[in-house]
Design a protein around this motif. Structure first.
Motif, mmCIF file in Angstrom:
data_model
loop_
_atom_site.group_PDB
_atom_site.id
_atom_site.type_symbol
_atom_site.label_atom_id
_atom_site.label_comp_id
_atom_site.label_asym_id
_atom_site.label_seq_id
_atom_site.Cartn_x
_atom_site.Cartn_y
_atom_site.Cartn_z
ATOM 1 N N ALA A 3 64.657 7.326 82.313
ATOM 2 C CA ALA A 3 64.689 7.105 80.865
ATOM 3 C C ALA A 3 64.482 8.426 80.124
ATOM 4 N N GLN A 4 63.537 9.229 80.626
ATOM 5 C CA GLN A 4 63.267 10.502 79.942
ATOM 6 C C GLN A 4 64.509 11.395 79.909
ATOM 7 N N SER A 6 67.615 10.727 80.025
ATOM 8 C CA SER A 6 68.747 10.273 79.225
ATOM 9 C C SER A 6 68.476 10.302 77.734
ATOM 10 N N THR A 7 67.225 10.438 77.371
ATOM 11 C CA THR A 7 66.928 10.279 75.948
ATOM 12 C C THR A 7 66.412 11.542 75.290
ATOM 13 N N VAL A 144 69.036 7.314 70.835
ATOM 14 C CA VAL A 144 68.844 5.867 70.979
ATOM 15 C C VAL A 144 68.388 5.292 69.644
ATOM 16 N N TRP A 215 64.471 8.999 70.458
ATOM 17 C CA TRP A 215 64.526 7.579 70.103
ATOM 18 C C TRP A 215 64.241 7.435 68.613
ATOM 19 N N TYR B 416 53.919 0.695 78.615
ATOM 20 C CA TYR B 416 54.818 1.843 78.635
ATOM 21 C C TYR B 416 55.322 2.127 80.044
ATOM 22 N N PHE B 419 58.144 -0.065 80.947
ATOM 23 C CA PHE B 419 59.348 0.419 80.277
ATOM 24 C C PHE B 419 59.980 1.577 81.054
ATOM 25 N N VAL B 420 59.151 2.542 81.457
ATOM 26 C CA VAL B 420 59.665 3.701 82.201
ATOM 27 C C VAL B 420 60.272 3.239 83.526
ATOM 28 N N ASP B 423 63.825 1.829 83.653
ATOM 29 C CA ASP B 423 64.944 2.773 83.626
ATOM 30 C C ASP B 423 66.088 2.236 82.745
ATOM 31 N N ILE B 424 65.730 1.947 81.498
ATOM 32 C CA ILE B 424 66.627 1.163 80.642
ATOM 33 C C ILE B 424 67.849 1.927 80.143
ATOM 34 N N VAL B 425 67.648 3.161 79.707
ATOM 35 C CA VAL B 425 68.839 3.890 79.218
ATOM 36 C C VAL B 425 68.913 5.263 79.895
#
Lengths: 425, 425
Positions: A3-4, A6-7, A144, A215, B416, B419-420, B423-425
């Motif tokens: 996630a980190q 990609s964002t 995002v 984000w 959190y 969420f990490v 691996d949503i986006v």
């Protein structure tokens, strides 16, 4: 890819000149400290809420009237670039202001208008605020576009993000009813169900906004830009009345932001010489099951005592409204009030508005119309003054609220004789 | 009071001058015979369908642009009086024409626009036609405003009638799902459930229209006035393109009326000198489960062979479409086509439009977008030409169609770390 990865905001992203129009900075509503425009929402000095400051140019009625039939006709007064129409967006706003003589007669009012935001692109006023948040996200180089929500906001964010071609992530409580999930999931691949209540989802969103670069959570870190979108309700009402202000207006109160922004819009129009100054009484509407601002108004308190919401008016169910104290100030200063009604009164008001004016509102609009009725009945509101009531959303989204109240008047056989016998009209 | 007593047309009712604007009479589409304006819908000579004739005045772009942001900006071209804006109505129309670059890219088109009628007052194009029918009912002195319907038309009639303060009666099949009953019942006290299918309800409506004076059934005895409302879709598309016609347009086909009226509108604009003449290819869209016009087009027939509808596109499910043969003529003459797609393709197209442009359409719009896709894929439609596709209604009314297709991408704990890890986006 995590996630980190990609964002991340690209290190190279620099904000272009004019990215935020005539906005000049962010100022704290509490201590007045200022800071640069950016993805900030609390004062670095006192943690108070931040608001956009402007250096407005001269703006004429004719310039506005020559603009598009959506909120961008007011772009000079919003924190958006001058070329905002060219970037894909849902083109919300410039919704109907309907003279409501039937409802006025029912309520005993002389002159009433309904500002009907149920016909916005995703059927609520949220399209206005989300359009402004989307512009900020784009100009800030956000990767995002996101929100926590259970309803209208989720619809608006998912739809606007889809059209803009930005990655959209919408967080909802996992126990949300299937139809409400579908309303948002149809627009986005990234509807994320969170095992918790709305407060849990909201808290998670704030954490992500704090930890992750790139984000833009519309109602968290770009909230100052987002909230400005509600000003367009005030601009439109004044323009559609023929460039003048009403005598009084009834506005639903959730966080309280919309009410404060409509008030701000009226004051800006006066300052810019676009309308004549006059007193405008501002009234706030809540459902009794979540009425912390109404309670504070009634008690004469200066602070809001948070509550745990229990009402069918879910889109107003914010137990600790961020702008509640500013709502109290405005309603007191202008000679208005804040009041609340029961869920049954909300339901009745939905049917009343539909049967008198052909507008099907959601529970928030039922609350607002029902509070207007109560304010007249209790003598708090002067029925002789010209009144506007804001309908913020569509009844198709809260259909269950009235299912027990309305239905067929008769069931007949498919013959002319059966029709005659039923003595229908 | 019996039904007859309450619905008699007052004997004294006389039609005022200018009641129908610049309309001059009713003419038969088949034999050309003419008759006076009134609540008539079939030719007294040959039983062919009647259509409004006009003697249009000179009309300029500037006059139209100075009008209101609704269909009454075109009042000079409709069978309505010059003071139409002053009588209470829902003020439909002037909906968004959105440039659809994302959808165009998905489909391989060069330039595509979506005319989005889902943001009309009751969320479908029916508000346009019902507004014209309401005006006719009022001018004819009708006492009751009515329709048989299972959906969009019922909503539009019940809402418009409520606002106009005219007695409204809406007939539906008694087995209609509760949410769809509520959508109309919220607006009217007189929702009448009929034990039968839609054909039975429709037949009953025609009987009542024939037997009772003072009833205006929008799609029966005032149908010629009603149908003219669809012309405004064509006028708006041309105006919103900057007063020019598109190269081609894809339109859903139920009765076929809308397609013929958009074609008529384009021809009128050319005749009035408001747009330059040019070829416009017109395409019709049906769902395979109710595709009698598409079948006739494919087979090269000049007549329509009625079918028994079986499709999720309920608002297009007319098995014996009254204007089907005229649709065939127009699509053949202009170099267009009529095509159909399966229910699964309809569902996929609903999600495609939502995810690319942020527009949530009902099954009719899914049909139209899906047929556009098919026409490109099969090489029937030239992707280099400027194309318009009409979205006639809102997905909130046919939510079930996509419930199986969309939903949460993930369900996570409210932390959190969860969420990490996701691996949503």
């Amino acid at each position: 890819m995590t996630a980190q990865d990609s964002t991340q905001t690209p290190a190279a992203h620099s904000i272009r000149d004019g990215a935020f129009g005539h906005a000049t900075g962010l100022s704290c509503r509490e201590c007045g400290a200022t800071q640069e425009l950016g993805p900030h929402y609390v004062c670095s000095d006192c943690f108070g809420p931040l608001e956009i400051s402007y250096d407005f140019p001269a703006v004429t009625r004719e310039q506005i009237e020559a603009g598009p039939s959506n909120i961008w006709r007011y772009k000079a007064l919003l924190p958006v670039p001058d070329d905002i129409e060219t970037s894909p967006n849902l083109e919300p706003g410039f919704t109907r202001l309907l003279r409501a003589d039937n409802l006025a007669a029912e309520l005993g009012l002389t002159k009433l208008w309904v500002k009907d935001d149920s016909t916005n692109p995703t059927n609520s006023f949220k399209d206005r605020v989300v359009a402004c948040a989307l512009s900020a996200a784009r100009e800030l180089g956000s990767r995002v576009f996101a929100c926590p929500s259970t309803g209208n906001l989720a619809n608006a964010v998912a739809a606007a993000g889809a059209r803009a071609g930005i990655k959209t992530v919408v967080f909802i409580p996992s126990n949300l009813e299937t139809p409400k999930q579908v309303n948002s999931a149809v627009y986005t691949e990234n509807l994320i169900a969170v095992d918790g209540n709305y407060d849990d989802v909201n808290k998670l969103a704030s954490e992500i906004a704090g930890e992750q670069d790139g984000w833009a959570f519309v109602n968290v870190n770009v909230r100052p830009f987002y909230a400005e979108g509600s000003k367009t309700l005030g601009y439109e009402i004044a323009e559609q009345l023929g460039w003048r202000l009403p005598d009084q207006i009834v506005i639903p109160v959730a966080s309280g932001s919309q009410l404060t922004k409509v008030h701000k819009a009226f004051r800006e129009l006066v300052a810019l010489g676009l309308v004549e100054d006059k007193p405008v009484k501002i009234y706030g509407a809540q459902a009794t099951g979540c009425s912390p601002v109404s309670e504070a108004f009634r008690q004469g308190w200066d602070a809001i005592k948070p509550v745990r919401p229990d009402t069918i008016a879910k889109s107003l169910a914010i137990g600790n409204p961020a702008d509640g104290i500013y709502v109290l100030d405005i309603c007191r200063e202008t000679g208005g009030a804040v009041a609340d009604i029961s869920d049954d009164e909300v339901r009745d008001a939905i049917v009343l508005l539909a049967r008198t004016e052909g507008i099907f509102t959601e529970t928030a609009g039922g609350t607002t119309v029902g509070v207007l009725k109560k304010l007249v009945e209790t003598g708090v509101l002067d029925p002789e003054l010209e009144t506007v009531v804001i309908n913020t959303g569509h009844g198709l989204k809260t259909l269950d609220a009235v299912t027990s109240l309305v239905g067929p008047a008769a069931t007949i056989a498919p013959t002319y004789q059966a029709f005659v016998d039923a003595d229908i009209v």
